[in-house]
Write a protein that holds these residues in place. Structure first.
Motif, PDB file in Angstrom:
ATOM      1  N   GLU A 136       0.737  -1.052  -0.049  1.00  0.00           N
ATOM      2  CA  GLU A 136       0.016   0.015   0.039  1.00  0.00           C
ATOM      3  C   GLU A 136       0.840   1.171  -0.156  1.00  0.00           C
ATOM      4  OE1 GLU A 136      -2.520  -0.140   3.622  1.00  0.00           O
ATOM      5  OE2 GLU A 136      -3.635  -1.846   2.817  1.00  0.00           O
ATOM      6  N   LEU A 137       0.360   2.193  -0.325  1.00  0.00           N
ATOM      7  CA  LEU A 137       1.064   3.608  -0.060  1.00  0.00           C
ATOM      8  C   LEU A 137      -0.111   4.624  -0.356  1.00  0.00           C
ATOM      9  CD1 LEU A 137       1.249   5.721  -3.019  1.00  0.00           C
ATOM     10  CD2 LEU A 137       2.814   4.000  -3.568  1.00  0.00           C
ATOM     11  N   ASP A 138       0.042   5.723   0.469  1.00  0.00           N
ATOM     12  CA  ASP A 138      -1.041   6.917   0.605  1.00  0.00           C
ATOM     13  C   ASP A 138      -0.104   8.132   0.461  1.00  0.00           C
ATOM     14  OD1 ASP A 138       0.147   7.374   3.002  1.00  0.00           O
ATOM     15  OD2 ASP A 138      -1.933   7.029   3.936  1.00  0.00           O
ATOM     16  N   HIS A 139      -0.821   9.132  -0.075  1.00  0.00           N
ATOM     17  CA  HIS A 139      -0.353  10.514  -0.603  1.00  0.00           C
ATOM     18  C   HIS A 139      -1.217  11.482  -0.361  1.00  0.00           C
ATOM     19  CE1 HIS A 139      -2.023  10.676  -4.257  1.00  0.00           C
ATOM     20  NE2 HIS A 139      -1.694   9.644  -4.487  1.00  0.00           N
ATOM     21  N   THR A 176      -3.850  14.132  -1.578  1.00  0.00           N
ATOM     22  CA  THR A 176      -4.770  14.233  -2.644  1.00  0.00           C
ATOM     23  C   THR A 176      -4.329  15.664  -3.332  1.00  0.00           C
ATOM     24  OG1 THR A 176      -6.505  15.570  -1.503  1.00  0.00           O
ATOM     25  CG2 THR A 176      -6.807  13.043  -1.951  1.00  0.00           C
ATOM     26  N   ARG A 177      -3.483  16.388  -2.621  1.00  0.00           N
ATOM     27  CA  ARG A 177      -3.056  17.512  -3.462  1.00  0.00           C
ATOM     28  C   ARG A 177      -1.617  17.097  -3.982  1.00  0.00           C
ATOM     29  NH1 ARG A 177      -4.030  21.765   1.565  1.00  0.00           N
ATOM     30  NH2 ARG A 177      -6.197  20.811   1.868  1.00  0.00           N
ATOM     31  N   ASN A 178      -1.044  16.035  -3.748  1.00  0.00           N
ATOM     32  CA  ASN A 178       0.441  15.727  -4.262  1.00  0.00           C
ATOM     33  C   ASN A 178       0.142  15.018  -5.535  1.00  0.00           C
ATOM     34  OD1 ASN A 178       2.855  14.659  -4.798  1.00  0.00           O
ATOM     35  ND2 ASN A 178       3.535  14.329  -2.731  1.00  0.00           N
ATOM     36  N   GLN A 179       0.007  15.725  -6.726  1.00  0.00           N
ATOM     37  CA  GLN A 179      -0.344  15.001  -7.882  1.00  0.00           C
ATOM     38  C   GLN A 179       0.958  14.239  -8.253  1.00  0.00           C
ATOM     39  OE1 GLN A 179      -3.427  14.799  -9.272  1.00  0.00           O
ATOM     40  NE2 GLN A 179      -3.814  15.842  -7.590  1.00  0.00           N
ATOM     41  N   GLY A 214      -9.237   4.530  -3.091  1.00  0.00           N
ATOM     42  CA  GLY A 214     -10.148   5.406  -2.509  1.00  0.00           C
ATOM     43  C   GLY A 214      -9.348   6.593  -1.980  1.00  0.00           C
ATOM     44  N   THR A 215     -10.072   7.254  -1.291  1.00  0.00           N
ATOM     45  CA  THR A 215      -9.637   8.712  -0.417  1.00  0.00           C
ATOM     46  C   THR A 215     -10.069   8.571   0.973  1.00  0.00           C
ATOM     47  OG1 THR A 215     -10.365   9.804  -2.296  1.00  0.00           O
ATOM     48  CG2 THR A 215     -10.098  11.186  -0.179  1.00  0.00           C
ATOM     49  N   LYS A 216      -9.111   8.737   1.986  1.00  0.00           N
ATOM     50  CA  LYS A 216      -9.083   8.528   3.227  1.00  0.00           C
ATOM     51  C   LYS A 216      -9.270   9.950   3.884  1.00  0.00           C
ATOM     52  CE  LYS A 216      -5.146   6.542   4.321  1.00  0.00           C
ATOM     53  NZ  LYS A 216      -3.952   5.820   4.797  1.00  0.00           N
ATOM     54  N   ARG A 217     -10.608  10.415   4.099  1.00  0.00           N
ATOM     55  CA  ARG A 217     -10.927  11.646   4.518  1.00  0.00           C
ATOM     56  C   ARG A 217     -10.079  12.342   5.676  1.00  0.00           C
ATOM     57  NH1 ARG A 217     -16.368  12.370   5.586  1.00  0.00           N
ATOM     58  NH2 ARG A 217     -16.221  10.275   6.428  1.00  0.00           N
ATOM     59  N   SER A 218      -9.471  13.552   5.397  1.00  0.00           N
ATOM     60  CA  SER A 218      -8.863  14.233   6.640  1.00  0.00           C
ATOM     61  C   SER A 218      -7.850  13.074   7.551  1.00  0.00           C
ATOM     62  CB  SER A 218      -9.808  14.938   7.558  1.00  0.00           C
ATOM     63  OG  SER A 218      -9.317  15.840   8.561  1.00  0.00           O
ATOM     64  N   SER A 251       1.743  20.782   7.219  1.00  0.00           N
ATOM     65  CA  SER A 251       2.148  21.942   7.811  1.00  0.00           C
ATOM     66  C   SER A 251       0.985  23.046   7.555  1.00  0.00           C
ATOM     67  CB  SER A 251       3.588  22.453   7.258  1.00  0.00           C
ATOM     68  OG  SER A 251       3.353  22.755   5.865  1.00  0.00           O
ATOM     69  N   ASP A 252       0.261  22.606   6.513  1.00  0.00           N
ATOM     70  CA  ASP A 252      -1.085  23.552   6.469  1.00  0.00           C
ATOM     71  C   ASP A 252      -2.214  23.258   6.598  1.00  0.00           C
ATOM     72  OD1 ASP A 252      -0.913  21.703   4.173  1.00  0.00           O
ATOM     73  OD2 ASP A 252      -1.298  23.159   2.690  1.00  0.00           O
ATOM     74  N   GLY A 253      -2.149  22.206   7.563  1.00  0.00           N
ATOM     75  CA  GLY A 253      -3.549  21.579   7.744  1.00  0.00           C
ATOM     76  C   GLY A 253      -3.657  20.280   7.559  1.00  0.00           C
ATOM     77  N   ARG A 254      -5.137  19.744   7.843  1.00  0.00           N
ATOM     78  CA  ARG A 254      -5.296  18.593   7.408  1.00  0.00           C
ATOM     79  C   ARG A 254      -5.537  18.104   6.064  1.00  0.00           C
ATOM     80  NH1 ARG A 254      -5.477  15.813  12.138  1.00  0.00           N
ATOM     81  NH2 ARG A 254      -6.163  13.808  10.820  1.00  0.00           N
ATOM     82  N   HIS A 255      -5.021  16.803   5.452  1.00  0.00           N
ATOM     83  CA  HIS A 255      -5.224  16.702   3.901  1.00  0.00           C
ATOM     84  C   HIS A 255      -5.969  15.218   3.924  1.00  0.00           C
ATOM     85  CE1 HIS A 255      -1.752  18.977   2.190  1.00  0.00           C
ATOM     86  NE2 HIS A 255      -1.959  19.559   3.242  1.00  0.00           N
ATOM     87  N   ASP A 256      -6.732  15.116   3.086  1.00  0.00           N
ATOM     88  CA  ASP A 256      -7.399  14.188   2.482  1.00  0.00           C
ATOM     89  C   ASP A 256      -6.138  13.272   1.979  1.00  0.00           C
ATOM     90  OD1 ASP A 256      -9.767  14.959   3.381  1.00  0.00           O
ATOM     91  OD2 ASP A 256     -10.736  14.987   1.264  1.00  0.00           O
ATOM     92  N   MET A 257      -6.351  11.849   2.012  1.00  0.00           N
ATOM     93  CA  MET A 257      -5.223  11.271   1.466  1.00  0.00           C
ATOM     94  C   MET A 257      -5.750   9.961   0.691  1.00  0.00           C
ATOM     95  SD  MET A 257      -2.444  12.167   3.032  1.00  0.00           S
ATOM     96  CE  MET A 257      -1.082  11.042   3.189  1.00  0.00           C
ATOM     97  N   HIS A 258      -5.003   9.971  -0.620  1.00  0.00           N
ATOM     98  CA  HIS A 258      -5.513   8.866  -1.641  1.00  0.00           C
ATOM     99  C   HIS A 258      -4.694   7.625  -1.154  1.00  0.00           C
ATOM    100  CE1 HIS A 258      -6.428  11.187  -5.396  1.00  0.00           C
ATOM    101  NE2 HIS A 258      -7.405  10.970  -4.744  1.00  0.00           N
TER     102      HIS A 258
END
Length: 194
Positions: free
Chosen positions: A147-150, A152-155, A170-174, A179-186
């Motif tokens: 597995e890997l996640d990143h 969603t803003r890291n195209q 899928g997307t793991k929400r928040s 450093s700029d806050g919480r991110h959703d992760m692919h």
């Protein structure tokens, strides 16, 4: 009281730690090898790069800190918890980092992570290195799922994962703090049967 495993482990304990961490060849003359003491300066400098800082919130503070990470990397292999590789090119120059962490030997699952130095970006280095690691992990090593996640803003990371055969699941929400806050992760994964 310890629990009893009712199914055989995907990778019997001791299988990987019985030998040294492998050096893996990748297409285009790349080599994945364990980190060495002489890599400390380039590893520390990598975390001064704004893009690596943006996507990797855990960062070494000093050369001593890097040395302690390298010692932990060796323990991870010996304890069958993970593997950490320097991605090198012609002449042995370090181009990036590739890791396989969080090994679950019972289920045969591990998580991959990577970063590349600026000079190695956009040339397929990460994709070729990840493909080579995946071929070893899902082949000779005996893992079933990577597995890997990143963010969603890291195209760029999404392109690497997809090109290396990791399907977007899928997307793991928040799911992570940057450093700029919480991110959703692919969430991406690659199976032995893929």
């Amino acid at each position: 009281m310890p629990s009893i495993l009712t199914t055989p482990p995907a990778l019997p304990a001791g299988t990987l730690a019985a030998g040294p961490q492998p050096v893996l060849a990748a297409a285009g003359g790349l080599l994945l090898r364990p980190w060495e003491a002489s890599d400390v300066p380039v590893f520390l400098a990598a975390y001064r790069d704004p893009e690596i800082q943006r996507w990797h919130t855990r960062q070494p503070a000093s050369a001593d800190h890097v040395r302690s990470w390298f010692a932990q990397y060796r323990r991870d292999w010996a304890q069958e918890q993970g593997g950490h590789w320097a991605v090198t090119g012609d002449g042995g120059a370090v181009l990036g980092r590739l890791a396989m962490r969080g090994w679950d030997l019972n289920d045969g699952v591990a998580t991959c992570a990577y970063w590349m130095l600026p000079a190695a970006r956009g040339a397929g280095v990460a994709t070729r290195a990840l493909a080579a690691l995946s071929a070893w992990a899902l082949g000779d090593a005996g893992f079933h799922r990577l597995e890997l996640d990143h963010s969603t803003r890291n195209q760029a990371s999404c392109r690497v994962a997809t090109k290396a055969g990791f399907a977007l699941e899928g997307t793991k929400r928040s799911a992570a703090v940057h450093s700029d806050g919480r991110h959703d992760m692919h969430l991406h994964a690659r199976l032995r049967d893929d």
